[in-house]
Design a protein around this motif. Sequence first.
Motif, PDB file in Angstrom:
ATOM      1  N   LYS A  89      13.188 -17.775  18.571  1.00  0.00           N
ATOM      2  CA  LYS A  89      14.191 -17.135  17.740  1.00  0.00           C
ATOM      3  C   LYS A  89      13.544 -16.588  16.480  1.00  0.00           C
ATOM      4  O   LYS A  89      12.693 -17.235  15.865  1.00  0.00           O
ATOM      5  N   GLN A  90      13.972 -15.416  16.101  1.00  0.00           N
ATOM      6  CA  GLN A  90      13.384 -14.781  14.931  1.00  0.00           C
ATOM      7  C   GLN A  90      13.676 -15.564  13.655  1.00  0.00           C
ATOM      8  O   GLN A  90      12.847 -15.625  12.750  1.00  0.00           O
ATOM      9  N   SER A  91      14.834 -16.196  13.587  1.00  0.00           N
ATOM     10  CA  SER A  91      15.166 -16.992  12.400  1.00  0.00           C
ATOM     11  C   SER A  91      14.223 -18.185  12.250  1.00  0.00           C
ATOM     12  O   SER A  91      13.895 -18.588  11.122  1.00  0.00           O
ATOM     13  N   VAL A  92      13.790 -18.739  13.379  1.00  0.00           N
ATOM     14  CA  VAL A  92      12.851 -19.860  13.346  1.00  0.00           C
ATOM     15  C   VAL A  92      11.488 -19.394  12.853  1.00  0.00           C
ATOM     16  O   VAL A  92      10.840 -20.061  12.033  1.00  0.00           O
ATOM     17  N   MET A  93      11.045 -18.243  13.332  1.00  0.00           N
ATOM     18  CA  MET A  93       9.726 -17.732  12.926  1.00  0.00           C
ATOM     19  C   MET A  93       9.685 -17.333  11.457  1.00  0.00           C
ATOM     20  O   MET A  93       8.640 -17.411  10.811  1.00  0.00           O
ATOM     21  N   MET A  94      10.822 -16.899  10.928  1.00  0.00           N
ATOM     22  CA  MET A  94      10.830 -16.424   9.546  1.00  0.00           C
ATOM     23  C   MET A  94      10.685 -17.551   8.536  1.00  0.00           C
ATOM     24  O   MET A  94      10.200 -17.334   7.419  1.00  0.00           O
ATOM     25  N   LYS A  95      11.055 -18.773   8.878  1.00  0.00           N
ATOM     26  CA  LYS A  95      11.008 -19.875   7.919  1.00  0.00           C
ATOM     27  C   LYS A  95       9.582 -20.161   7.429  1.00  0.00           C
ATOM     28  O   LYS A  95       9.344 -20.192   6.217  1.00  0.00           O
ATOM     29  N   PRO A  96       8.596 -20.363   8.345  1.00  0.00           N
ATOM     30  CA  PRO A  96       7.232 -20.572   7.832  1.00  0.00           C
ATOM     31  C   PRO A  96       6.663 -19.334   7.161  1.00  0.00           C
ATOM     32  O   PRO A  96       5.862 -19.450   6.218  1.00  0.00           O
ATOM     33  N   ILE A 146       1.513 -21.327  13.805  1.00  0.00           N
ATOM     34  CA  ILE A 146       2.138 -21.635  12.515  1.00  0.00           C
ATOM     35  C   ILE A 146       3.595 -21.157  12.487  1.00  0.00           C
ATOM     36  O   ILE A 146       4.387 -21.640  11.680  1.00  0.00           O
ATOM     37  N   LEU A 147       3.954 -20.227  13.392  1.00  0.00           N
ATOM     38  CA  LEU A 147       5.337 -19.760  13.447  1.00  0.00           C
ATOM     39  C   LEU A 147       6.278 -20.846  13.950  1.00  0.00           C
ATOM     40  O   LEU A 147       7.494 -20.738  13.787  1.00  0.00           O
ATOM     41  N   CYS A 148       5.713 -21.871  14.588  1.00  0.00           N
ATOM     42  CA  CYS A 148       6.528 -22.985  15.097  1.00  0.00           C
ATOM     43  C   CYS A 148       6.471 -24.201  14.186  1.00  0.00           C
ATOM     44  O   CYS A 148       7.112 -25.217  14.468  1.00  0.00           O
ATOM     45  N   SER A 149       5.696 -24.114  13.121  1.00  0.00           N
ATOM     46  CA  SER A 149       5.500 -25.280  12.254  1.00  0.00           C
ATOM     47  C   SER A 149       6.751 -25.574  11.439  1.00  0.00           C
ATOM     48  O   SER A 149       7.494 -24.670  11.050  1.00  0.00           O
ATOM     49  N   ARG A 150       6.958 -26.844  11.162  1.00  0.00           N
ATOM     50  CA  ARG A 150       8.078 -27.265  10.316  1.00  0.00           C
ATOM     51  C   ARG A 150       7.711 -27.058   8.853  1.00  0.00           C
ATOM     52  O   ARG A 150       6.638 -27.458   8.402  1.00  0.00           O
ATOM     53  N   VAL A 151       8.602 -26.431   8.138  1.00  0.00           N
ATOM     54  CA  VAL A 151       8.324 -26.096   6.736  1.00  0.00           C
ATOM     55  C   VAL A 151       8.060 -27.349   5.910  1.00  0.00           C
ATOM     56  O   VAL A 151       7.202 -27.349   5.020  1.00  0.00           O
ATOM     57  N   GLU A 152       8.770 -28.435   6.195  1.00  0.00           N
ATOM     58  CA  GLU A 152       8.581 -29.669   5.431  1.00  0.00           C
ATOM     59  C   GLU A 152       7.145 -30.166   5.544  1.00  0.00           C
ATOM     60  O   GLU A 152       6.538 -30.596   4.545  1.00  0.00           O
ATOM     61  N   LEU A 153       6.599 -30.113   6.751  1.00  0.00           N
ATOM     62  CA  LEU A 153       5.214 -30.556   6.954  1.00  0.00           C
ATOM     63  C   LEU A 153       4.231 -29.585   6.329  1.00  0.00           C
ATOM     64  O   LEU A 153       3.192 -29.988   5.793  1.00  0.00           O
ATOM     65  N   MET A 154       4.549 -28.292   6.393  1.00  0.00           N
ATOM     66  CA  MET A 154       3.674 -27.294   5.762  1.00  0.00           C
ATOM     67  C   MET A 154       3.621 -27.516   4.248  1.00  0.00           C
ATOM     68  O   MET A 154       2.550 -27.374   3.625  1.00  0.00           O
ATOM     69  N   LYS A 155       4.747 -27.864   3.663  1.00  0.00           N
ATOM     70  CA  LYS A 155       4.775 -28.117   2.219  1.00  0.00           C
ATOM     71  C   LYS A 155       3.851 -29.264   1.850  1.00  0.00           C
ATOM     72  O   LYS A 155       3.074 -29.179   0.887  1.00  0.00           O
ATOM     73  N   ASN A 156       3.928 -30.359   2.604  1.00  0.00           N
ATOM     74  CA  ASN A 156       3.086 -31.521   2.309  1.00  0.00           C
ATOM     75  C   ASN A 156       1.615 -31.187   2.451  1.00  0.00           C
ATOM     76  O   ASN A 156       0.791 -31.579   1.611  1.00  0.00           O
TER      77      ASN A 156
END
Length: 497
Positions: A342-349, A373-383
């Motif tokens: 989904k494009q909305s999922v890819m846009m988050k990271p 990285i398009l599938c990565s969870r933003v919370e984990l990317m932040k950490n």
Amino acid sequence: MSYLLPRNKKLLSFLTKQYPILKTLITNPDPPILRTSHYATQSSKFPEYEMPTVTWGVIQGKKEKLVNRVKICDYLKTLGVITDELETIELPSTVEVISERVEFLQKLGLTIDDINEYPLMLGCSVRKNLIPVLAYLEKTGISRSKLGEFVKNYPQVLHASVVVELAPVVKFLRGLDVERQDLGYVLMKYPEVLGFKLEGTMSTSVAYLVSIGVSPRDIGPMVTQYPYLLGMRVGTMIKPLVDYLISIGLPKKIVARMVEKRAYVIGYSLEETVKPNVECLVSFGIRREMLPLVIAQYPQILGLPVKAKMSTQQYFFSLKLKVDPEGFARVVEKMPQVVSLKQSVMMKPVEFLLGRAFKVEDVARMVVRCPQILCSRVELMKNSYYFYKTEMGRPMKELVEYPEYFTYSLESRIKPRYQKLQGKGIRSSLNWFLNCSDQRFEERLEGNFIDPDTTEGPVFDMGGKLDMPGGGGEVVSDEDDDESDDDEVLYRRTLTL
């Protein structure tokens, strides 16, 4: 009953001597032995259904049969049953019996419209056909509430013999290692399997799959997942698809493993779906030598509406991510699942990276190099980003050059390995200390293994192995590659990709 007895006294005397029961009939036309309630029984499996009354055979002439048939057809027409197809089958002798059959089917959940779809079911005896068959189906695991649905989907089962036809098929399925608790699911999904001959298509399809390398112990789970494979002809459906996949570069063993895990792939139409999808991928810039890796990673792509999905995603990548068509093709080669994301999922990271002062063109480079990285969870990317900036203090350029950093676990890989580097006073690139197994990392720390940084991704040679320069990242197994043959290495790595 007396009107059926012969009027010749000598003949009557002879018959009563030969058949004493006739004497009882003469003196008592309704003896207890002939009362239907004595023989009427109920099935313990179906307590809500009464067994039909026993009707004693009456010798009917052709005229009587015709009259009774007309009465039965007239009765069925009043219910809305279309009787055209009933002319060729034997019907009961009375309206009462046919009424019992209709009522039984309606209690089961069938409507008159359902009966009209297959009116031949009215030729089945409640006592001899319906109750034994339904009781056996319930025994296999089909719940009573779904028996009506089962009969709607496969009414021919009502004509089957439990002992001669149904039981052998169920035994065959159990012999394929279909779990007992899965039998009901398999039969509900593909009821027509109960009509197959054991020595026919079922046996040949299973034998062929085993011959190409499918493990016999995996046949049961495959049948549970996709029971339709038992009805597919080898020569016209399964073998042509397997041969085509091998022809475009997939090793036979990889095809076998792919089918084991996703048996539904066998159901894709070669001419209508698979070939057009493969050519569509090529038209969007996917290199032919990369097709085997794409298919091995994401076999579902063979059955998707690829043209529509590729067009939509290519436009999205160009408009939102500033990735050109060639870059998009490289993304699909590395992570073909992107066509379904989904494009909305890819846009988050992506929005997270842009919010951390990464330039648009840098984010585009990062996506092309590591689409995961398009599938990565933003919370984990932040950490991970916070640790990178505060603890490691490295420049942003390194993340642009090695975006795979965001795909590794901070707690289990990044932190402990970085701390070991600090303890030994070693400074290295992100790729050098992250993109390897634990064993290889320890060897590098001890200086027992020295290799230069590598920047290339997985390379697949048609028919050969998948080489992971630098020892691979988290997307590959930590096991020693030498312990497996080339095809197993390819399969294990492409699945985890």
